[in-house]
Scaffold this motif. Structure first.
Motif, short mmCIF file in Angstrom:
data_model
loop_
_atom_site.label_atom_id
_atom_site.label_comp_id
_atom_site.label_asym_id
_atom_site.label_seq_id
_atom_site.Cartn_x
_atom_site.Cartn_y
_atom_site.Cartn_z
N SER A 79 1.09 -1.24 -0.01
CA SER A 79 0.09 0.17 -0.02
C SER A 79 0.56 1.01 0.27
O SER A 79 2.17 1.14 0.48
N VAL A 80 0.23 2.48 -0.28
CA VAL A 80 0.65 3.11 0.11
C VAL A 80 -0.10 4.62 0.70
O VAL A 80 -1.00 4.54 0.80
N GLU A 81 1.02 5.17 1.47
CA GLU A 81 -0.25 6.82 2.07
C GLU A 81 0.80 7.43 1.62
O GLU A 81 2.17 7.96 1.53
N GLY A 82 -0.25 8.35 1.59
CA GLY A 82 0.04 9.90 0.73
C GLY A 82 -0.20 10.95 1.51
O GLY A 82 -1.71 10.40 2.60
N ARG A 83 0.25 12.24 1.32
CA ARG A 83 -0.28 13.36 2.23
C ARG A 83 -0.33 14.73 1.41
O ARG A 83 0.36 14.63 0.48
N VAL A 84 -1.37 15.41 0.78
CA VAL A 84 -1.61 16.52 0.19
C VAL A 84 -1.90 17.80 1.23
O VAL A 84 -2.55 17.83 1.89
N GLN A 85 -1.43 18.87 0.85
CA GLN A 85 -1.40 20.22 1.39
C GLN A 85 -1.85 20.85 0.44
O GLN A 85 -1.00 21.64 -0.03
N LEU A 86 -2.52 22.05 0.27
CA LEU A 86 -2.65 23.18 -0.50
C LEU A 86 -1.74 24.43 -0.02
O LEU A 86 -1.47 24.36 1.48
N ALA A 87 -1.21 24.89 -0.08
CA ALA A 87 -0.69 26.15 -0.21
C ALA A 87 -0.98 26.94 0.73
O ALA A 87 -2.43 27.29 -0.52
N PRO A 88 -1.15 28.57 0.95
CA PRO A 88 -2.00 29.00 1.33
C PRO A 88 -1.27 30.61 0.96
O PRO A 88 -1.83 31.42 0.81
N THR A 89 -1.66 30.40 -0.38
CA THR A 89 -2.00 30.96 -1.79
C THR A 89 -3.03 31.08 -2.68
O THR A 89 -3.61 30.28 -2.28
N ALA A 90 -2.96 32.53 -3.14
CA ALA A 90 -4.44 32.93 -4.24
C ALA A 90 -3.73 31.58 -5.22
O ALA A 90 -5.27 31.30 -5.96
N ALA A 91 -3.23 31.11 -5.72
CA ALA A 91 -3.22 30.15 -7.32
C ALA A 91 -3.10 29.08 -6.56
O ALA A 91 -2.33 28.63 -5.28
N PHE A 92 -4.09 27.56 -6.43
CA PHE A 92 -3.56 26.43 -6.89
C PHE A 92 -2.36 26.22 -6.62
O PHE A 92 -1.60 26.70 -7.69
N ALA A 93 -1.99 25.64 -5.47
CA ALA A 93 -0.75 24.78 -5.23
C ALA A 93 0.06 23.95 -4.25
O ALA A 93 -0.38 24.50 -3.33
N LEU A 94 0.42 23.07 -4.22
CA LEU A 94 0.43 21.51 -3.27
C LEU A 94 1.62 22.30 -2.77
O LEU A 94 3.06 22.16 -3.00
N GLN A 95 1.27 23.22 -1.17
CA GLN A 95 2.59 22.39 -0.15
C GLN A 95 2.94 21.34 0.23
O GLN A 95 4.01 21.30 0.82
N VAL A 96 2.65 20.70 0.31
CA VAL A 96 2.97 19.13 1.17
C VAL A 96 2.82 18.41 -0.58
O VAL A 96 1.43 18.12 -1.27
N LEU A 97 3.46 17.72 -0.66
CA LEU A 97 2.79 16.50 -1.44
C LEU A 97 3.91 14.76 -1.39
O LEU A 97 4.65 14.98 -1.64
N SER A 98 3.05 14.15 -0.94
CA SER A 98 4.11 13.17 -0.23
C SER A 98 3.77 11.18 -0.61
O SER A 98 2.21 11.43 -0.46
N PHE A 99 4.52 10.08 -1.01
CA PHE A 99 4.13 8.88 -0.60
C PHE A 99 4.84 8.41 -0.01
O PHE A 99 6.09 8.54 -0.06
N ARG A 100 4.41 7.73 0.48
CA ARG A 100 5.27 6.32 1.74
C ARG A 100 4.71 5.21 1.56
O ARG A 100 3.99 5.23 1.06
N GLU A 101 5.98 4.00 1.47
CA GLU A 101 5.18 3.05 1.71
C GLU A 101 4.28 2.63 2.81
O GLU A 101 4.24 3.25 3.92
N GLY A 102 3.01 2.53 2.73
CA GLY A 102 2.26 1.86 4.12
C GLY A 102 2.75 0.90 4.80
O GLY A 102 3.42 -0.31 4.37
N ARG A 103 1.89 0.71 6.32
CA ARG A 103 2.32 0.28 7.29
C ARG A 103 1.84 -1.34 7.01
O ARG A 103 0.66 -1.53 6.54
N PRO A 104 2.55 -2.70 7.04
CA PRO A 104 1.79 -3.26 6.94
C PRO A 104 0.81 -3.92 7.63
O PRO A 104 0.80 -3.92 9.41
#
Length: 107
Positions: A79-104
């Motif tokens: 599995s893959v665990e991930g996170r997205v977080q938007l930047a606090p800006t007027a334009a749409f942009a990701l401040q966090v984009l992460s993927f890691r192997e999920g825990r068994p």
């Protein structure tokens, strides 16, 4: 907590980055590639894809807030665990984009 429209858009951007293997295919905040450059991020995604195999990506995102969410995808070999977080800006942009192997799963 409901998924905001902008968080749903961020989740779709995360899926695009994973599918293409290229995080620069989605709008990223200026600081993202300073933390870890595009080539290293591409290599990280590629290595994780080899390890876990194809992921369905049909699972919903779990909102942390209107601008941040966590997700977990079931894949062919893990599995893959991930996170997205938007930047606090007027334009749409990701401040966090992460993927890691999920825990068994715990027995």
């Amino acid at each position: 907590r409901p998924v905001s429209a902008i968080l749903a858009r961020a989740y779709e951007a995360g899926k695009t980055a994973w599918t293409t293997g290229d995080p620069t295919r989605v709008p990223l905040a200026n600081n993202v590639l300073m933390d870890r450059d595009a080539n290293r991020r591409r290599a990280d995604i590629a290595a994780l894809k080899v390890k876990v195999g194809t992921c369905g990506m049909s699972e919903p995102i779990t909102p942390v807030s209107a601008m941040e969410g966590l997700f977990s995808w079931t894949c062919a070999r893990g599995s893959v665990e991930g996170r997205v977080q938007l930047a606090p800006t007027a334009a749409f942009a990701l401040q966090v984009l992460s993927f890691r192997e999920g825990r068994p799963p715990q027995p």
